[in-house]
Design a protein around this motif. Sequence first.
Motif, PDB file in Angstrom:
ATOM      1  N   VAL A  62      73.765 -51.083 -22.758  1.00 31.94           N
ATOM      2  CA  VAL A  62      73.528 -50.645 -24.262  1.00 31.94           C
ATOM      3  C   VAL A  62      74.275 -51.736 -24.951  1.00 31.94           C
ATOM      4  O   VAL A  62      73.932 -52.369 -25.820  1.00 31.94           O
ATOM      5  N   ASP A  63      75.652 -51.980 -24.372  1.00 31.04           N
ATOM      6  CA  ASP A  63      76.733 -52.993 -25.070  1.00 31.04           C
ATOM      7  C   ASP A  63      76.087 -54.306 -24.915  1.00 31.04           C
ATOM      8  O   ASP A  63      76.419 -55.089 -25.920  1.00 31.04           O
ATOM      9  N   ARG A  64      75.780 -54.581 -23.932  1.00 31.08           N
ATOM     10  CA  ARG A  64      74.949 -55.973 -23.565  1.00 31.08           C
ATOM     11  C   ARG A  64      73.807 -56.335 -24.582  1.00 31.08           C
ATOM     12  O   ARG A  64      73.929 -57.325 -25.042  1.00 31.08           O
ATOM     13  N   ILE A  65      73.122 -55.300 -24.771  1.00 31.08           N
ATOM     14  CA  ILE A  65      72.118 -55.356 -25.922  1.00 31.08           C
ATOM     15  C   ILE A  65      72.463 -55.732 -27.297  1.00 31.08           C
ATOM     16  O   ILE A  65      72.163 -56.507 -28.014  1.00 31.08           O
ATOM     17  N   LEU A 245      59.046 -45.425 -32.043  1.00 25.42           N
ATOM     18  CA  LEU A 245      57.660 -45.163 -31.790  1.00 25.42           C
ATOM     19  C   LEU A 245      57.829 -44.172 -30.488  1.00 25.42           C
ATOM     20  O   LEU A 245      56.982 -43.227 -30.362  1.00 25.42           O
ATOM     21  N   VAL A 246      58.894 -44.264 -29.694  1.00 24.48           N
ATOM     22  CA  VAL A 246      59.140 -43.363 -28.539  1.00 24.48           C
ATOM     23  C   VAL A 246      60.639 -42.930 -28.267  1.00 24.48           C
ATOM     24  O   VAL A 246      61.507 -43.953 -28.849  1.00 24.48           O
ATOM     25  N   VAL A 247      60.836 -41.670 -28.433  1.00 26.45           N
ATOM     26  CA  VAL A 247      62.277 -41.162 -28.490  1.00 26.45           C
ATOM     27  C   VAL A 247      62.715 -41.308 -26.954  1.00 26.45           C
ATOM     28  O   VAL A 247      61.965 -40.993 -26.045  1.00 26.45           O
ATOM     29  N   SER A 248      64.052 -41.860 -27.076  1.00 23.66           N
ATOM     30  CA  SER A 248      64.837 -42.084 -25.509  1.00 23.66           C
ATOM     31  C   SER A 248      66.051 -41.208 -25.825  1.00 23.66           C
ATOM     32  O   SER A 248      66.471 -40.994 -26.939  1.00 23.66           O
ATOM     33  N   TRP A 249      67.118 -41.911 -24.751  1.00 18.79           N
ATOM     34  CA  TRP A 249      68.370 -41.130 -24.900  1.00 18.79           C
ATOM     35  C   TRP A 249      69.353 -41.788 -25.832  1.00 18.79           C
ATOM     36  O   TRP A 249      70.314 -40.911 -25.806  1.00 18.79           O
ATOM     37  N   GLU A 250      68.988 -42.702 -26.594  1.00 19.03           N
ATOM     38  CA  GLU A 250      69.875 -43.272 -27.718  1.00 19.03           C
ATOM     39  C   GLU A 250      69.620 -42.823 -28.980  1.00 19.03           C
ATOM     40  O   GLU A 250      69.983 -43.240 -29.919  1.00 19.03           O
ATOM     41  N   PHE A 255      70.337 -45.907 -35.762  1.00 26.06           N
ATOM     42  CA  PHE A 255      69.843 -47.173 -35.902  1.00 26.06           C
ATOM     43  C   PHE A 255      70.951 -48.166 -35.722  1.00 26.06           C
ATOM     44  O   PHE A 255      72.017 -47.883 -36.497  1.00 26.06           O
ATOM     45  N   PRO A 256      70.925 -49.146 -34.980  1.00 28.78           N
ATOM     46  CA  PRO A 256      69.603 -49.583 -34.456  1.00 28.78           C
ATOM     47  C   PRO A 256      69.334 -49.396 -32.840  1.00 28.78           C
ATOM     48  O   PRO A 256      68.431 -49.643 -32.098  1.00 28.78           O
ATOM     49  N   ALA A 257      70.486 -48.572 -32.407  1.00 33.14           N
ATOM     50  CA  ALA A 257      70.375 -48.340 -30.864  1.00 33.14           C
ATOM     51  C   ALA A 257      69.292 -47.415 -30.452  1.00 33.14           C
ATOM     52  O   ALA A 257      68.620 -47.650 -29.525  1.00 33.14           O
ATOM     53  N   ARG A 258      68.908 -46.423 -31.531  1.00 31.41           N
ATOM     54  CA  ARG A 258      67.808 -45.468 -31.193  1.00 31.41           C
ATOM     55  C   ARG A 258      66.259 -46.126 -31.172  1.00 31.41           C
ATOM     56  O   ARG A 258      65.690 -45.857 -30.443  1.00 31.41           O
ATOM     57  N   TRP A 261      66.649 -48.900 -27.354  1.00 29.72           N
ATOM     58  CA  TRP A 261      66.620 -48.111 -25.927  1.00 29.72           C
ATOM     59  C   TRP A 261      65.366 -47.574 -25.733  1.00 29.72           C
ATOM     60  O   TRP A 261      65.206 -46.499 -26.378  1.00 29.72           O
ATOM     61  N   GLN A 262      64.682 -48.058 -24.791  1.00 28.21           N
ATOM     62  CA  GLN A 262      63.462 -47.529 -24.314  1.00 28.21           C
ATOM     63  C   GLN A 262      63.338 -47.341 -23.075  1.00 28.21           C
ATOM     64  O   GLN A 262      62.511 -47.748 -22.153  1.00 28.21           O
ATOM     65  N   ALA A 263      64.533 -46.608 -22.343  1.00 27.53           N
ATOM     66  CA  ALA A 263      64.452 -46.356 -20.965  1.00 27.53           C
ATOM     67  C   ALA A 263      64.359 -47.460 -20.066  1.00 27.53           C
ATOM     68  O   ALA A 263      65.171 -48.518 -20.072  1.00 27.53           O
TER      69      ALA A 263
END
Length: 393
Positions: A62-65, A245-250, A255-258, A261-263
Amino acid sequence: MSVPQPPEPIPGARLLFSLDPAVSHLNHGSFGAVPIGVQRAQQRLRDEMESNPLRFFTQGLVDRIAHTRRHLATFLGADPEGTALVGNTTTGVAVVLQSLGLRPGDEILSTDHEYGAVTLSIQRECRRTGAESRVAAIPLAATDAEIVDAVRAALRPGRTRLLVVDQLTSATARLFPVAAIVGVAREHGVPVLVDAAHVPGMLSATVASVGADFWVGNLHKWGYAPRGTAALVVAPQWRDRIEPLVVSWEQEAGFPARLEWQATLDYTSWLAAPAGLFTLRSLGVDRVRAHNAALAAYAQRVVGDALGVAPARLPDPGGPEVAMRIIPLPRGLATTIEAARELQQRIAERLAAEVAVMSWNGEGWLRLCGQVYNSPDEYERLAVRLPPLLAQR
């Protein structure tokens, strides 16, 4: 009127790409071309991922992204905290559309130059919500002032919930005065989504200078990033409303991490994107832009002359940095999307030339791009061989 002179080639630029030398690749705008060094950077990331998938995905990704996002946003002249990486421009458009909360009686306004997949996305969201889609007609030869006036006349304050406008159109290779359009829309209280699919790397305009509520552009076209790399920039007042469009763990990170992050998405294209910008900077950003625009202008004139198109009928792109140009095809050719695709395939198979053939407003158009791996003789060869092919109806 004399034919514009082609630019001097950038030494060694052709060798940076792994393109088939037996084919003239004159359609960079559709899918881009990834430099060899960027391919290798992405492969190293894939090797890292496959050597230990659990560590790659759970320890610092997540930090690299986020670090990559900040790097790319800085290049674009965008606020890193308001920027999210997405797969492509159409994905970013879909995210914005479904985050608006449209209802019956609302409308989305776009123009007849809009990219086809974006139009389909608008139509689907309107069907889903009961909103209405309206299209403003913009003449191909309209001046900037006329474009702004046409958009102003089409706005319906109180009903128009979103204006979608291209910064540089795909089918017609026309630069729109988006900053002025945003200003007019703001006067009427209408938010604006700018489709900037072709802007990153090609044009020098920054995201901040546009001032749109939403801006989305691909870095895998003119920014030399691996495919599947785009940036969605959102103004502060909208960020809390943007949903993936798809909920995942972030999801709870906001925003913007949510959004990013798409698993188990393959994030290596994003992480390798700075290598693409490094290639662009190594060649010289301004030098590449000037070369590509000049080469596209040369291509338009040479092929246009071969097709018997008077210089006055060759559409002006509306700006000196545009590296795509269109040429009208003989009457009756490529008048539908299906016919355009068939002709494009025929040119590829018989002339070993990859071009874009567009059908816009019932007419056929040939779109040519200029890129550092292209040379003037490729367009000259197309100019000689294309007219006989088109005559074989």
